[in-house]
Each structure stands twice: as structure tokens, then as C-alpha cells.
Design an enzyme around this catalytic site. Structure first.
Site, mmCIF file in Angstrom:
data_model
loop_
_atom_site.group_PDB
_atom_site.id
_atom_site.type_symbol
_atom_site.label_atom_id
_atom_site.label_comp_id
_atom_site.label_asym_id
_atom_site.label_seq_id
_atom_site.Cartn_x
_atom_site.Cartn_y
_atom_site.Cartn_z
ATOM 1 C CB CYS A 132 -1.384 4.135 8.041
ATOM 2 S SG CYS A 132 -2.491 4.623 6.692
ATOM 3 C CB CYS A 177 -17.996 -0.266 9.772
ATOM 4 S SG CYS A 177 -16.849 -1.001 10.948
ATOM 5 C CB CYS A 215 -0.919 -0.015 1.218
ATOM 6 S SG CYS A 215 -2.010 1.416 1.281
ATOM 7 N NE ARG A 236 -16.719 -5.695 14.619
ATOM 8 C CZ ARG A 236 -17.059 -4.906 13.599
ATOM 9 N NH1 ARG A 236 -16.169 -4.116 13.054
ATOM 10 N NH2 ARG A 236 -18.279 -4.928 13.122
ATOM 11 C CB CYS A 278 -0.567 0.089 8.346
ATOM 12 S SG CYS A 278 -1.284 -1.202 7.311
ATOM 13 C CB CYS A 324 -15.007 -7.538 7.631
ATOM 14 S SG CYS A 324 -14.269 -5.931 7.341
ATOM 15 C CB CYS A 328 -18.075 -5.493 6.364
ATOM 16 S SG CYS A 328 -17.171 -4.001 6.827
HETATM 17 N N1 SAM Z 1 -6.531 0.278 3.354
HETATM 18 C C1 SAM Z 1 -7.807 0.455 3.910
HETATM 19 C C2 SAM Z 1 -7.880 1.625 4.864
HETATM 20 O O1 SAM Z 1 -6.864 2.002 5.405
HETATM 21 O O2 SAM Z 1 -8.983 2.114 5.063
HETATM 22 C C3 SAM Z 1 -8.353 -0.778 4.603
HETATM 23 C C4 SAM Z 1 -7.482 -1.636 5.481
HETATM 24 S S1 SAM Z 1 -6.860 -0.879 6.942
HETATM 25 C C5 SAM Z 1 -5.697 -2.065 7.436
HETATM 26 C C6 SAM Z 1 -8.198 -0.891 8.085
HETATM 27 C C7 SAM Z 1 -7.977 -0.389 9.487
HETATM 28 O O3 SAM Z 1 -7.277 -1.358 10.255
HETATM 29 C C8 SAM Z 1 -7.163 0.873 9.697
HETATM 30 O O4 SAM Z 1 -7.888 2.037 9.443
HETATM 31 C C9 SAM Z 1 -6.813 0.771 11.176
HETATM 32 O O5 SAM Z 1 -7.793 1.373 11.979
HETATM 33 C C10 SAM Z 1 -6.792 -0.746 11.427
HETATM 34 N N2 SAM Z 1 -5.413 -1.194 11.685
HETATM 35 C C11 SAM Z 1 -4.453 -1.385 10.759
HETATM 36 N N3 SAM Z 1 -3.296 -1.770 11.339
HETATM 37 C C12 SAM Z 1 -3.543 -1.812 12.675
HETATM 38 C C13 SAM Z 1 -2.733 -2.122 13.804
HETATM 39 N N4 SAM Z 1 -1.459 -2.458 13.685
HETATM 40 N N5 SAM Z 1 -3.306 -2.065 15.018
HETATM 41 C C14 SAM Z 1 -4.603 -1.731 15.152
HETATM 42 N N6 SAM Z 1 -5.410 -1.420 14.123
HETATM 43 C C15 SAM Z 1 -4.892 -1.461 12.893
HETATM 44 C C1 DTB Z 2 -10.696 -2.366 12.006
HETATM 45 O O1 DTB Z 2 -11.074 -1.332 12.611
HETATM 46 N N1 DTB Z 2 -9.822 -3.243 12.484
HETATM 47 C C2 DTB Z 2 -9.570 -4.300 11.541
HETATM 48 C C3 DTB Z 2 -10.572 -3.971 10.407
HETATM 49 N N2 DTB Z 2 -11.142 -2.731 10.812
HETATM 50 C C4 DTB Z 2 -10.142 -3.978 9.000
HETATM 51 C C5 DTB Z 2 -8.138 -4.416 11.139
HETATM 52 C C6 DTB Z 2 -7.233 -4.759 12.276
HETATM 53 C C7 DTB Z 2 -5.841 -4.946 11.783
HETATM 54 C C8 DTB Z 2 -4.892 -5.362 12.872
HETATM 55 C C9 DTB Z 2 -3.491 -5.477 12.403
HETATM 56 C C10 DTB Z 2 -3.228 -6.513 11.353
HETATM 57 O O2 DTB Z 2 -3.682 -7.675 11.472
HETATM 58 O O3 DTB Z 2 -2.514 -6.189 10.391
HETATM 59 FE FE1 SF4 Z 3 -2.706 1.261 3.429
HETATM 60 FE FE2 SF4 Z 3 -2.484 0.155 5.819
HETATM 61 FE FE3 SF4 Z 3 -3.009 2.736 5.606
HETATM 62 FE FE4 SF4 Z 3 -4.898 0.937 4.906
HETATM 63 S S1 SF4 Z 3 -4.064 1.279 6.948
HETATM 64 S S2 SF4 Z 3 -4.300 2.782 3.800
HETATM 65 S S3 SF4 Z 3 -3.584 -0.702 4.099
HETATM 66 S S4 SF4 Z 3 -1.117 1.720 4.926
#
Ligand code: SAM
Ligand code: DTB
Ligand code: SF4
Length: 372
Positions: free
Chosen positions: A60, A191, A56, A263, A63, A100, A131
């Protein structure tokens, strides 16, 4: 169920006051609000699948899937529909009622849309709620997902508007709100939540909840994630959240968002049973089940089963809608018509027969139908 808007917006002072209530008073208030709208011993179960892993372009800081960080993940291209169906069947057998699908994109491309729509249709046909979380959407993409039957779209604001730029610089807080607005406008349920443990303070947590609760229609579903600290990301060494502060935030969220499903999302694996029990007491009523989240491990199914038994919790079973609702019917037909129109020779015929202007106005009308 349509969310009713509040008459008056939550002020900073009111939210601050909730955070400063004695712990037992806060939990009593949250539990009272919870019981007015929900059955206190029912918890909804969702299952996550990562339909496109890593690569990606966004930055963030939490992530593992950002291309900018050196993390231990195996990238993959968009999953095939058939594989998603196999996984969704397993999710259903494991007791999930909502499936989801998440993709590591800044936004989906036009070329992805038809596969995504097929995934929605096939998963819905299994009797599961659907979702998706795919990054930013245009109004048109939101319409396409709605026309395929998508129930929820997950798009988190993650933190307060004030703290946002410390976590993500490749997009603006307003971009998130814009996508949420597109999703709302087409009638997909929202959501939207955030993450605790990214170095934010209590004001930031309150400010994030105020954005959610003061929306014209608050999200139907609000995930509260505890940061999973992933090696290689800039937040790998972030300080952990004081567990009782986490519970406090859930309780404040329950009071401010009385009709939303709350959640308890990422981070449960690092929580004790006692902490999770307090979160349920504070008003959390939904979890992710299954061994994996997106790129990290979740609590094992057996451990959740034991916890549910110990706490006398039962699974909440919403009635998924198999048929398209009125809005879906309305948006579905222009897309079918457009697809049919583009695939026939009719447009060529019109093009040849009439003056150039007649085709462009006709094509414009078709596009407008899709974009209405
Ligand atoms: N790329 C899309 C976006 O960012 O909207 C969808 C996937 S993204 C991984 C979805 C959500 O997962 C993020 O907005 C964040 O709130 C959560 N998330 C991602 N990495 C995480 C982490 N290490 N710990 C907790 N929540 C995480
Ligand atoms: C959300 O709020 N939490 C989920 C889902 N929406 C997509 C993602 C959690 C990701 C946790 C870190 C990982 O597994 O990479
Ligand atoms: Fe990309 Fe991760 Fe950010 Fe979603 S949370 S936009 S997958 S870097």
C-alpha cells in the site's frame, strides 16, 4: 441498528451532480440529511491502538508499515492482552467510547486468533465498543471474532476500483469486498472507507462512495482519511487535497450514506479548526481521539477539548452491549464445543474404537459446526 438497503443504486451521473452543486447548496442538503438521522452536535470518539507495528508484506503506497518502504517506525510483535487492557482503560478515561485495534498484517494467522479473541473480551468487559482492523479475514476467522464479541471490523476500500491498482498491487479490490462480505455474513458491523489525497480525481472519489453506498447493506461506519504523507513511502510527495474539495466529499458522502457514522479520520492534525468545523457541518460525526493514530501523531486531547467547546459539540455515547447477541450465542457454542472436543481424549478414543471413517466424519461435523 440494521442499515436499510436503498431501492435504487446511485448512478455516476447522480453523484457527479452532487459534486457540482454550489457549495452552500451542497452543505445545506448534507446538513438536512444529517439532521434527519443524527443529533447535529454530537460526535462519537474512537481511540486507535497499534497492536502489531510494521513488517507488513503488502505494498500500500500510503503506508509506513509496509516492509517494502524505508520509513521511520519501530516494528513490534503482537501486544500482550494485559498491555492492551491498560491502554483501553486510558482510552476510556480520555472519553473514547470505541477502541479500535489495528495490526500491520496482510491477514491474521490461525495462531493469533485466540489472543485476538481475548483482547476483544477484555476490552468489551471495560464497557467499550470494540473494533479491529487486521487485514483480510476468512469466513471462519470472522466467525471467531464475532463469537468473542467484536462489534466492528474496519476494512477500507481506500479508493475507487478504477484507481486501486495505482495504490496497491499485492491484492485486488475484490479481495477487500470478499472480506467485507465475510464480516457482514457473521453479523459484525462494517467500518469501511478510504483516503483522499493519493492523486485520485473527483470521479474516483465519487466511484469509491458509490461502491460504499450501493452495497446491499452500506457500512455502519465510514472513515474518510486525509492522506498523512509519510517520508519513505511512495506517496510522501503527493499533492495535498484542496480543503474545500475535502469538505465537498464529506458532504456528498453524508447524502449518499445517510445512516452511516462518518469519521473524520487520519489527517486532522494538518487541518485548521475552521476546516474541521466545515467537515462537521457537512456531516462528519466521528473522530479518533488520543495523541497517536497508528504510527503518526493525532490532534492532542486538549486541542480537541477546546474545539468541542468552541463548536458546542458533545460526545456521543453509544450503549455498548455487554451480553452476546443471539448470533454470537449461536456461533459461540460450536467454537467452545470444538475447543473442548479437540482438547479431550474423546477423539482418540473414538479414533481407536471405531473405523477410521467414523472419526473423520465426526471431526468433519465439528469443523462444519464451526464453519456454518
Ligand atoms: N493492515 C490492515 C489493513 O490494511 O486493512 C489494517 C491496518 S491499515 C493501516 C488501516 C487503514 O489505515 C488503511 O486501509 C488506510 O485506509 C489507513 N491508512 C494507513 N496509512 C494511512 C496514511 N498514511 N494516511 C491515511 N490513512 C492511512
Ligand atoms: C482508518 O480508516 N484510519 C485509521 C484506522 N482506520 C485504522 C488509520 C489511520 C492511519 C494514519 C497513519 C498512521 O498513523 O500510520
Ligand atoms: Fe499492510 Fe499498511 Fe497495507 Fe495495512 S495498509 S495492509 S498495514 S501495508
Amino acid at each position: 441498528m440494521k442499515q436499510q438497503s436503498r431501492h435504487t443504486a446511485w448512478t455516476e451521473g447522480q453523484v457527479e451532480a452532487l459534486f457540482h452543486l454550489p457549495f452552500s447548496d451542497l452543505l445545506y442538503k448534507a446538513q438536512t440529511v444529517h439532521r434527519e438521522k443524527f443529533s447535529p452536535n454530537q460526535v462519537q470518539k474512537s481511540r486507535l491502538v497499534n497492536i502489531k507495528v510494521g513488517g507488513c508484506p503488502e505494498d500500500c503506497k500510503y503506508c509506513s508499515q509496509s516492509i517494502r518502504y524505508n520509513t521511520d517506525i519501530k516494528m513490534s510483535k503482537l501486544m500482550d492482552v494485559a498491555d492492551v487492557v491498560v491502554d483501553a482503560k486510558r482510552a476510556k478515561a480520555d472519553g473514547a467510547s470505541r477502541y479500535c485495534m489495528g495490526a500491520a498484517w496482510r491477514n491474521p494467522q490461525t495462531s493469533h486468533m485466540s489472543k485476538l479473541c481475548s483482547m476483544i473480551q477484555e476490552v468489551k468487559a471495560l464497557g467499550l465498543e470494540t473494533c479491529m482492523t487486521l487485514g483480510m479475514l476468512t469466513h471462519r476467522q470472522a466467525l471467531q471474532l464475532k463469537s468473542a464479541g467484536l462489534d466492528f471490523y474496519n476494512h477500507n476500500i481506500d479508493t475507487s476500483p478504477e484507481y486501486y491498482q495505482n495504490i496497491i498491487t499485492t491484492r485486488k479490490f475484490q479481495d477487500r469486498l470478499d472480506t467485507i462480505e465475510h464480516v457482514r455474513q457473521v453479523g459484525i458491523k462494517v467500518c469501511c472507507g478510504g483516503i483522499l489525497g493519493m492523486g485520485e480525481n473527483q470521479q474516483d472519489r465519487g466511484s469509491m462512495l458509490r461502491v460504499l453506498a450501493n452495497m446491499k447493506e452500506p457500512p455502519e461506519s465510514v472513515p474518510i482519511n486525509m492522506l498523512v504523507r509519510i517520508p519513505g513511502t511512495p506517496l510522501e510527495n503527493a499533492s495535498t487535497v484542496e480543503p474545500l474539495d475535502f469538505v465537498r466529499t464529506i458532504a456528498v458522502a453524508r447524502i449518499m450514506l445517510p445512516k452511516s457514522m462518518l469519521r473524520l479520520s487520519a489527517g486532522r492534525r494538518s487541518m485548521s479548526e475552521e476546516l474541521q468545523a466545515l467537515c462537521f457541518l457537512a456531516g462528519a460525526n466521528s473522530i479518533f481521539v488520543g495523541d497517536r493514530l497508528l504510527t503518526t501523531d493525532n490532534v492532542e486531547l486538549d486541542a480537541d477539548e477546546i474545539l468541542f467547546q468552541k463548536l458546542g459539540l458533545e460526545e456521543m455515547t453509544p450503549q455498548p452491549s455487554h451480553s452476546r447477541d443471539f448470533l454470537q450465542e449461536v456461533v459461540w457454542w460450536p467454537f467452545r464445543f470444538e475447543r473442548w472436543f479437540r482438547s479431550t481424549r474423546l477423539k482418540t478414543a473414538i479414533c481407536r474404537a471405531g473405523p477410521r471413517r467414523s472419526f473423520s466424519s465426526c471431526a468433519g461435523a465439528v469443523t462444519a459446526l464451526g464453519d456454518f
